[in-house]
Structure formats: structure tokens, C-alpha cells
Design an enzyme around this catalytic site. Structure first.
Site, PDB file in Angstrom:
ATOM      1  N   ASP A 273      68.576  -6.839  33.265  1.00 28.86           N
ATOM      2  CA  ASP A 273      69.813  -6.064  33.289  1.00 28.86           C
ATOM      3  C   ASP A 273      70.307  -5.983  31.839  1.00 28.86           C
ATOM      4  OD1 ASP A 273      72.395  -5.142  33.407  1.00 28.86           O
ATOM      5  OD2 ASP A 273      72.964  -6.374  35.127  1.00 28.86           O
ATOM      6  N   CYS A 348      71.566  13.094  33.781  1.00 25.85           N
ATOM      7  CA  CYS A 348      71.203  14.359  34.440  1.00 25.85           C
ATOM      8  C   CYS A 348      72.283  14.671  35.471  1.00 25.85           C
ATOM      9  CB  CYS A 348      69.806  14.313  35.037  1.00 25.85           C
ATOM     10  SG  CYS A 348      69.522  12.928  36.126  1.00 25.85           S
TER      11      CYS A 348
END
Ligand SMILES: C[S@@+](CC[C@H](N)C(=O)[O-])C[C@H]1O[C@@H](n2cnc3c(N)ncnc32)[C@H](O)[C@@H]1O
Length: 526
Positions: A273, A348
């Protein structure tokens, strides 16, 4: 059984008898995950599926498809799902007889919605050259097209009119070729050998503008499946060091395979992470270029047929705010690496909450340490001004947006930051003072707990161990429920601490600066 059961559930949902989740959980069908996914996806694409059924008159032609629910699930799975691999002969036969009518109706609706994109391929210069690839395609009978004038309009109209066996060398990204829509190169030898990579033009822009030179040290924070990572490695000519992180183990494994196939030698992939990656670590002390391409709503991706579906889930304000919070923490965390001098942020998504708002807040939280740099000013679709920018100097026009209709790419957003030269304080200190560090810490924990909770709620986890589990009324196992409750309580404690210390609820950090200046910072731990 799967299809009839999904059809029954659809019918009941339509009649508002119960929720999808409850109906799936009370169903006798064993694979709840499969059933849940099929029902949800069919519902998501229902508007377009209904149009396809109407226009092909399928239900009139095939008596077996009389039930609306059954027709919807079968057509969904055939056109947009797994291709009826789980269907019996009767169902398969009823649908595949009308294969071409169904497929051309889907294609017609896509064209009508103006969302047919060319097939973009990026030449992997680690393995070959643009010239060799062009020669290869020409030898196979593909025809290279050229623009008639250097204007953007001329370029777009040439790309729009590319036929299946035509291609064009892109005028903005030097390693990119655009082929006519529908060109299928999945079995092509150059794809299999890793010499060409399928990558939408918009998705090539972050790496292209970050432009790390050979020998530099680079970080790709959210890297899997590795398309942009391999592009960065190509720009670096495999010289230097490229840290590629992803927190999803499966996606990280896919990335490793993909990078091997692409001949990437300068990357080290880690399944971690990024929010837990220490900027002070000596391992990262020389990182100068960072790419931040975090998870987003994906609302810009054309293949998902977003424009034609009722995808209310993906645009719910609360979901976008949640994503925006995570995106902001990742971006600000990236800004705290001591030597970073250039940073690119991309999504996106078409939503301001994930794009301009995130950029605006990141600038705000890092003082005047970073400035926005104009991204490819030759491209016309620019960032959208926020109605209420929280500081005076935010200039959305410096950010780039890519748009399916005007740019023939997926919907995309790119912002580029440069560290100002005159600054002397460390960004880490600023971030600590502004309260952003507490915020990042909170978001990291919150995401962790949420992911665990989501796992439990989803039917996937109910069946994931492959044995009968003690399913309580709301579908959670009792033991696991306790665990999540414990984690949620822990999160509440952290949140309480952040709120006490910062006197505000994440992510509202606006007033934090003033308050913090009066007090000494005590970092939150735990
Ligand atoms: C949009 S995808 C990245 C696509 C990739 N850059 C490419 O071009 O192939 C986002 C990725 O970020 C990863 N991710 C999300 N949060 C993360 C975090 N905190 N640390 C590391 N990876 C993370 C997700 O697992 C996902 O694979």
C-alpha cells in the site's frame, strides 16, 4: 439453473419484492458470487439490452426467450459477459442462431452513441523500433495513412475515418499507432512477443509528459497492471531505477508477468500500500519523478458503455467523494518524498471530484511548494474550472482532459506538478502542519477497514472458502462480523482522535492551517 435463477431474481427486483442482495442470499443457487454478478451486470446494462431485444425482435423469434428476465440475462452474458459458457444447449442455441444480428445491433448502438474508438497500440521501444513495426504491418497489407494538414481537426478526421486495415502514426505520442476501430490484434505476433502494447492514447500521456530521463529514479505508486510502468521504463531506456507499487496482490503478479514480457529490467515491483510507504526511507531518497495513477470511478472508459447505461452507482456523490479522498491522500503522500521534482497525476474519470478538486486541494495542502505545469497545450480539451476553487491561483486550464467525442480516446484527466526551486522547508513539515498527514493516516486506515468490510458484505466472501458457512440473516458470518465490528470501532477511535486534534472531520481541512499555526503539532499514531 444460473440463468433461470438470475431471471427470476430480475423479475422480483423489477416488481420491487426485495433487494438483489436479499434475493441472492435466499436463493438455493450455490454460487452466490456468480449469481449476484450476473444479476447486477444485467441490471447495469438493462437500457441497452432492452433496445437490442426490441430492435432484433429476438423474443418474437424465439419462444424460449418469452420471459423478459431470461432474455436479458442471456443476451447480456452473450454480448457483454462470459459468452454463455455456463448455459445449456437450448439456451446457447436460441441465442447463437442470432449471433450476427445481436452483435451488429450492439455495434450500431455504440456507433449511434458516438463511442467507437480506434485501436491504439504503443510500440515497445525496449524490444523494437517504430520503423520496424510500421514496416511489419505494411508487409502484412496494412495501409499507412497520413494527415493532410497539421491541424488538430485534420488529425481527428483522419483518425475517425481509419478503416480496419488502415493505421496512422500519432502526431503527439511518437511511439503510438492508431488503427481503424475493430482491428483485432490480440493474436498478432508482435503483441504476443511484447513488441506492441495495447494502450489508449490518453493513457500514454502521463508517462509521456513525466518523461523521466535515462538513469533517473522514478516511482509509479499505483502501477498494476503496468502499462504506464513499461512505458516509463522505455523512456528511461531501462537505465536507472523504477519503483513500481501496487497494493493488490493479483494485479501485482499480472504486472510482473507483463513487465517481463515487455523486456523491462529497471523496475522493482512491490505489492504494498503506497500510503504505508515511508518517504523518509533511504530506499527512496533519490526519487525525483513520480507517477500517481490511482484507482478511480473509471467513468471515462468508453468500453464500459457508461453513456448507455443507468450507472447511478458509479456517479453517486458519496462514492466519488470517497474516491477523491483516497486519490488526494495518495497524491499528497507522493508530494512528501524529499527529492521529488516532477509529479504527474492521472485518472480515467470524467468527474471533477476525482480530478480538478483533488489537484486543487493537493496544491492547497502543500503550500506553494508545487506549481501546476501546462500539460500538452497543443491538445484542445482542458481542465474545467471549479465553481468554488478553495484558493485563488488554481488554473484548471493547465490540466488536460481527453474526451471520447472530440479526442477519440477514453475520457481521461492529467495534471502535472513541478516542485518550486526556491522552497527550503520540507513538504513533509508543511503536510504535517496543514493536518494532511493526519488525514492521510485516517484515509489509509479507513480504506483498510472498508475493504475488509466490503469483502464480508459481498457474496464473494460468503462462498470464498468453498465450504458451508454460518450465514446469519444479513448474510455475514457471525465470527467475521465480530472482527469487522472490532475494526470499525478501532477506526472510530482514530477518527475521533483526528477530529479532536484537527478540530475538523476528514476531509474538510480548509480551516486547519489557521488553527494549526496556533498549536504545536502532535502527530497521530496507531
Ligand atoms: C488505475 S489502476 C493503475 C493502472 C496502471 N497505472 C497502468 O497504467 O497499467 C490503479 C491501481 O492502483 C492500485 N492502488 C490503489 N490504491 C493503492 C495504494 N494505496 N497503494 C498501491 N496501489 C494502489 C490498484 O490496485 C490498481 O491496480
Amino acid at each position: 439453473m444460473l440463468y433461470t435463477e438470475a431471471s427470476r431474481i430480475l423479475q422480483n427486483v423489477q416488481e420491487k419484492k426485495a433487494s438483489v442482495k436479499n434475493l441472492v442470499l435466499s436463493s438455493k443457487y450455490k454460487n452466490k458470487k456468480q449469481l449476484f454478478a450476473l444479476v447486477c451486470e444485467t441490471l447495469k446494462y438493462k437500457p441497452i439490452l432492452v433496445k437490442i431485444l426490441e430492435n432484433t425482435k429476438l423474443q418474437k423469434r424465439e419462444k424460449i426467450l418469452k420471459s423478459d428476465g431470461l432474455a436479458l440475462v442471456l443476451v447480456y452474458d452473450f454480448l457483454l459477459g462470459k459468452g454463455l459458457i455456463r448455459a445449456n444447449f437450448k439456451f446457447k442455441n436460441a441465442i447463437s442462431k442470432h449471433k450476427s444480428a445481436l452483435q451488429s445491433e450492439l455495434a450500431r448502438l455504440k456507433v449511434k452513441a458516438g463511442i467507437i474508438l480506434p485501436r491504439y497500440i504503443r510500440v515497445n521501444t525496449l524490444k523494437t523500433s517504430v520503423k520496424d513495426v510500421i514496416d511489419h504491418f505494411k508487409k502484412e497489407g496494412f495501409l499507412q495513412q497520413h494527415i493532410t494538414s497539421p491541424s488538430y481537426e485534420s488529425y481527428i478526421s483522419t483518425v475517425r475515418s481509419l478503416a480496419k486495415n488502415h493505421f496512422l502514426l500519432d502526431i503527439h505520442i511518437p511511439e503510438l499507432l492508431a488503427f481503424g476501430a475493430g482491428t483485432d490484434l490480440h493474436d498478432h505476433v508482435l503483441y504476443k512477443s511484447g513488441e506492441i502494447i495495447f494502450q489508449d492514447k490518453a493513457s500514454c500521456i502521463p508517462g509521456y509528459v513525466l518523461a523521466p530521463p535515462p538513469g533517473s529514479e522514478v516511482m509509479d505508486c499505483c502501477a498494476a497492471p503496468g502499462n504506464k510502468t513499461s512505458q516509463l521504463a522505455a523512456m528511461m531506456q531501462n537505465k536507472g531505477k523504477l519503483h513500481a507499487f501496487d497494493k493488490d496482490p493479483k494485479r501485482t503478479a499480472t504486472m510482473v508477468t507483463m513487465l517481463l514480457r515487455s523486456g523491462v529490467l529497471c523496475a522493482s515491483c512491490e505489492n504494498i500500500d503506497f500510503l504505508r510507504c515511508d518517504p523518509e526511507s533511504p530506499k527512496y531518497k533519490d526519487v525525483e519523478y513520480i507517477l500517481v495513477d490511482p484507482s478511480c470511478s473509471g467513468s471515462g472508459i468508453v468500453n464500459r458503455l457508461n453513456d448507455m447505461t443507468d450507472d447511478a452507482m458509479s456517479t453517486a456523490a458519496s462514492r466519488l467523494d470517497g474516491l477523491g479522498r483516497i486519490q488526494l491522500s495518495i497524491l499528497v503522500h507522493a508530494m512528501t518524498f524529499p527529492k521529488v521534482k516532477k509529479l504527474v497525476y492521472s485518472t480515467c474519470s470524467v468527474h471533477q471530484r476525482e480530478n480538478e478538486s483533488v489537484v486543487n486541494r493537493a496544491l492547497q495542502l502543500t503550500g506553494d511548494h508545487f506549481k501546476l505545469i501546462m500539460v500538452m497545450k497543443e491538445l484542445p480539451s482542458r481542465g474545467k474550472e471549479l465553481s468554488e476553487p478553495s484558493n485563488g491561483f488554481f488554473q484548471a486550464k493547465k490540466c488536460l482532459r481527453m474526451d471520447p467525442v472530440s479526442d477519440l480516446t477514453n475520457g481521461f484527466f492529467v495534471a502535472m506538478f513541478e516542485k518550486r526551486k526556491h522552497v527550503t522547508d520540507s513538504v513533509k513539515d508543511i503536510v504535517e502542519q496543514s493536518g494532511a498527514k493526519d488525514f492521510i493516516h485516517f484515509v489509509s486506515k479507513e480504506t483498510h477497514v472498508k475493504e475488509k468490510t466490503e469483502c464480508l458484505k459481498s457474496p464473494k466472501q460468503i462462498n470464498s472458502h468453498g465450504h458451508d458457512m454460518d450465514i446469519s440473516e444479513n448474510g455475514q458470518t457471525n465470527g467475521r462480523k465480530q472482527k469487522v465490528k472490532g475494526k470499525k470501532n478501532k477506526l472510530q477511535v482514530i477518527k475521533q482522535r483526528v477530529v479532536e486534534k484537527t478540530n475538523l472531520k476528514p476531509p474538510e481541512l480548509k480551516s486547519r492551517n489557521k488553527k494549526k499555526q496556533k498549536r504545536k503539532h502532535r502527530p497521530v499514531t496507531g
